[in-house]
Structures are given as structure tokens and as C-alpha cells.
Design a protein around this motif. Structure first.
Motif, PDB file in Angstrom:
ATOM      1  N   TRP A   1       0.863  -1.178   0.000  1.00 24.47           N
ATOM      2  CA  TRP A   1       0.000   0.000   0.000  1.00 24.47           C
ATOM      3  C   TRP A   1       0.903   1.232   0.000  1.00 24.47           C
ATOM      4  O   TRP A   1       1.845   1.329   0.801  1.00 24.47           O
ATOM      5  CB  TRP A   1      -0.923   0.018   1.210  1.00 24.47           C
ATOM      6  CG  TRP A   1      -1.995  -1.028   1.137  1.00 24.47           C
ATOM      7  CD1 TRP A   1      -1.938  -2.285   1.665  1.00 24.47           C
ATOM      8  CD2 TRP A   1      -3.267  -0.902   0.498  1.00 24.47           C
ATOM      9  NE1 TRP A   1      -3.105  -2.956   1.384  1.00 24.47           N
ATOM     10  CE2 TRP A   1      -3.933  -2.135   0.680  1.00 24.47           C
ATOM     11  CE3 TRP A   1      -3.916   0.115  -0.198  1.00 24.47           C
ATOM     12  CZ2 TRP A   1      -5.214  -2.366   0.185  1.00 24.47           C
ATOM     13  CZ3 TRP A   1      -5.180  -0.119  -0.694  1.00 24.47           C
ATOM     14  CH2 TRP A   1      -5.828  -1.350  -0.506  1.00 24.47           C
TER      15      TRP A   1
ATOM     16  N   ARG B   1       4.437  10.317  -3.403  1.00 27.18           N
ATOM     17  CA  ARG B   1       3.921   9.044  -2.938  1.00 27.18           C
ATOM     18  C   ARG B   1       4.803   8.488  -1.822  1.00 27.18           C
ATOM     19  O   ARG B   1       6.030   8.587  -1.893  1.00 27.18           O
ATOM     20  CB  ARG B   1       3.811   8.052  -4.092  1.00 27.18           C
ATOM     21  CG  ARG B   1       2.705   8.427  -5.083  1.00 27.18           C
ATOM     22  CD  ARG B   1       2.512   7.379  -6.153  1.00 27.18           C
ATOM     23  NE  ARG B   1       1.374   7.731  -7.007  1.00 27.18           N
ATOM     24  CZ  ARG B   1       0.939   6.968  -8.010  1.00 27.18           C
ATOM     25  NH1 ARG B   1       1.539   5.821  -8.293  1.00 27.18           N
ATOM     26  NH2 ARG B   1      -0.104   7.362  -8.727  1.00 27.18           N
TER      27      ARG B   1
ATOM     28  N   TYR C   1      -3.107   3.724  -2.577  1.00 25.16           N
ATOM     29  CA  TYR C   1      -2.989   2.867  -3.745  1.00 25.16           C
ATOM     30  C   TYR C   1      -2.540   1.473  -3.328  1.00 25.16           C
ATOM     31  O   TYR C   1      -1.603   1.327  -2.530  1.00 25.16           O
ATOM     32  CB  TYR C   1      -1.962   3.425  -4.726  1.00 25.16           C
ATOM     33  CG  TYR C   1      -2.309   4.762  -5.300  1.00 25.16           C
ATOM     34  CD1 TYR C   1      -1.885   5.934  -4.687  1.00 25.16           C
ATOM     35  CD2 TYR C   1      -3.041   4.861  -6.487  1.00 25.16           C
ATOM     36  CE1 TYR C   1      -2.188   7.178  -5.230  1.00 25.16           C
ATOM     37  CE2 TYR C   1      -3.349   6.100  -7.035  1.00 25.16           C
ATOM     38  CZ  TYR C   1      -2.921   7.246  -6.395  1.00 25.16           C
ATOM     39  OH  TYR C   1      -3.231   8.468  -6.930  1.00 25.16           O
ATOM     40  N   CYS C   2      -3.178   0.483  -3.889  1.00 20.90           N
ATOM     41  CA  CYS C   2      -2.669  -0.875  -3.823  1.00 20.90           C
ATOM     42  C   CYS C   2      -1.673  -1.032  -4.957  1.00 20.90           C
ATOM     43  O   CYS C   2      -1.925  -0.569  -6.084  1.00 20.90           O
ATOM     44  CB  CYS C   2      -3.822  -1.861  -3.970  1.00 20.90           C
ATOM     45  SG  CYS C   2      -3.335  -3.597  -3.950  1.00 20.90           S
ATOM     46  N   ALA C   3      -0.552  -1.666  -4.689  1.00 17.23           N
ATOM     47  CA  ALA C   3       0.490  -1.789  -5.703  1.00 17.23           C
ATOM     48  C   ALA C   3       1.176  -3.137  -5.603  1.00 17.23           C
ATOM     49  O   ALA C   3       1.169  -3.778  -4.543  1.00 17.23           O
ATOM     50  CB  ALA C   3       1.507  -0.656  -5.539  1.00 17.23           C
TER      51      ALA C   3
ATOM     52  N   PHE D   1       7.540  -0.727  -7.160  1.00 21.41           N
ATOM     53  CA  PHE D   1       6.177  -1.141  -7.496  1.00 21.41           C
ATOM     54  C   PHE D   1       5.876  -0.757  -8.939  1.00 21.41           C
ATOM     55  O   PHE D   1       5.931   0.413  -9.291  1.00 21.41           O
ATOM     56  CB  PHE D   1       5.174  -0.498  -6.544  1.00 21.41           C
ATOM     57  CG  PHE D   1       5.268  -1.008  -5.134  1.00 21.41           C
ATOM     58  CD1 PHE D   1       6.089  -0.386  -4.210  1.00 21.41           C
ATOM     59  CD2 PHE D   1       4.537  -2.121  -4.737  1.00 21.41           C
ATOM     60  CE1 PHE D   1       6.191  -0.860  -2.907  1.00 21.41           C
ATOM     61  CE2 PHE D   1       4.620  -2.594  -3.439  1.00 21.41           C
ATOM     62  CZ  PHE D   1       5.452  -1.966  -2.526  1.00 21.41           C
TER      63      PHE D   1
ATOM     64  N   SER E   1       2.970  -2.087 -10.734  1.00 23.80           N
ATOM     65  CA  SER E   1       1.546  -2.179 -11.055  1.00 23.80           C
ATOM     66  C   SER E   1       0.758  -1.467  -9.964  1.00 23.80           C
ATOM     67  O   SER E   1       1.036  -1.659  -8.777  1.00 23.80           O
ATOM     68  CB  SER E   1       1.107  -3.640 -11.147  1.00 23.80           C
ATOM     69  OG  SER E   1       1.818  -4.312 -12.164  1.00 23.80           O
ATOM     70  N   TRP E   2      -0.236  -0.703 -10.375  1.00 32.06           N
ATOM     71  CA  TRP E   2      -0.971   0.155  -9.446  1.00 32.06           C
ATOM     72  C   TRP E   2      -2.469   0.051  -9.675  1.00 32.06           C
ATOM     73  O   TRP E   2      -2.927  -0.105 -10.811  1.00 32.06           O
ATOM     74  CB  TRP E   2      -0.555   1.616  -9.637  1.00 32.06           C
ATOM     75  CG  TRP E   2       0.884   1.865  -9.332  1.00 32.06           C
ATOM     76  CD1 TRP E   2       1.957   1.584 -10.131  1.00 32.06           C
ATOM     77  CD2 TRP E   2       1.421   2.445  -8.145  1.00 32.06           C
ATOM     78  NE1 TRP E   2       3.132   1.955  -9.513  1.00 32.06           N
ATOM     79  CE2 TRP E   2       2.829   2.484  -8.285  1.00 32.06           C
ATOM     80  CE3 TRP E   2       0.855   2.941  -6.969  1.00 32.06           C
ATOM     81  CZ2 TRP E   2       3.676   3.005  -7.303  1.00 32.06           C
ATOM     82  CZ3 TRP E   2       1.695   3.453  -5.991  1.00 32.06           C
ATOM     83  CH2 TRP E   2       3.078   3.484  -6.158  1.00 32.06           C
TER      84      TRP E   2
END
Length: 124
Positions: A36, A45, A95-97, A111, A113-114
Motif C-alpha cells: 500500500w 507518494r 494505492y494498492c500496488a 512497485f 503495477s498500481w
């Protein structure tokens, strides 16, 4: 490639709790480390927490340690972030990543992919 979709954000008072969910789909999910990441207005971020799909070992940023818990459900391909004792400074888009090839990624740059993100707002 993995696809990610978050849910569960919202508005909560300071001291309250929220649980974020992330649905993951794609091949070879076990080869990814999940995490996360959050971004507050006007800020970069920030890493929040990570978990290994295969071992369940987790890691937290100091700012959330003891308040947030990351978990995963391998059977459902879900990752969760339980957030307790929320503070106004936790306000951000979460964000989930996913990080391919990294069991327990600890840097935002790892990371690849998001998800689309979900807003969490903590009022004082």
C-alpha cells in the motif's frame, strides 16, 4: 501483468478505523510483493506497508507501525489494510500496488503495477 482494484476508503474522524481492500487478478501472483502506497495533496507518494504473497511476512513504515496491519487472503487474491487510530495526517489517496520479483518491496520505485486509488480522509 497484475490488475489491482481498491475499495473501502472514506471519511472518518480522528481515532477511528477503516479497512481498505485490494482485489488482485493476473498470473503468477505469488511472484509479486504487494503493498500500500499513499499520496497526500502536494506530496510525493509514500510507502505505507508491504506483504509477501508467499510467506505473509509484512513490513511497515515507521509512521504507521502499530496502527496499520496489512494482510492477504491467497484463496481470494485479496490484500487488506486495516487502519486503526487514524490521524489527520493519514489523509491521502491510498494505492494498492504490486512489485514483480520483490518478495517484500519497501520502496515506491519497486512497485510497477498500481490500482486506481481510494481516498481516505481523516477529520480532526
Amino acid at each position: 501483468q497484475v490488475q489491482l482494484a481498491e475499495s473501502g476508503g472514506g471519511l472518518v474522524q480522528a481515532g477511528g478505523s477503516l479497512r481498505l481492500s485490494c482485489a488482485a487478478s493476473g498470473r503468477m501472483l505469488s511472484s509479486y510483493g504487494m503493498g500500500w502506497i499513499r499520496q497526500a495533496p502536494g506530496k510525493e507518494r509514500e510507502f505505507v506497508a508491504a506483504i509477501s504473497w508467499s510467506t505473509g511476512i509484512s513490513y511497515y513504515a515507521d509512521s504507521v507501525k502499530g496502527r496499520f496491519t496489512i494482510s492477504r487472503d491467497n484463496a481470494k487474491n485479496m490484500v487488506y489494510l486495516q487502519m486503526n487510530s487514524l490521524k489527520p495526517e493519514d489523509t491521502a489517496v491510498y494505492y494498492c500496488a504490486a512489485a514483480r520479483g520483490y518478495s517484500l518491496p519497501r520502496e515506491v520505485a519497486k512497485f510497477g503495477s498500481w490500482g486506481q486509488g481510494t481516498q481516505v480522509t481523516v477529520s480532526s
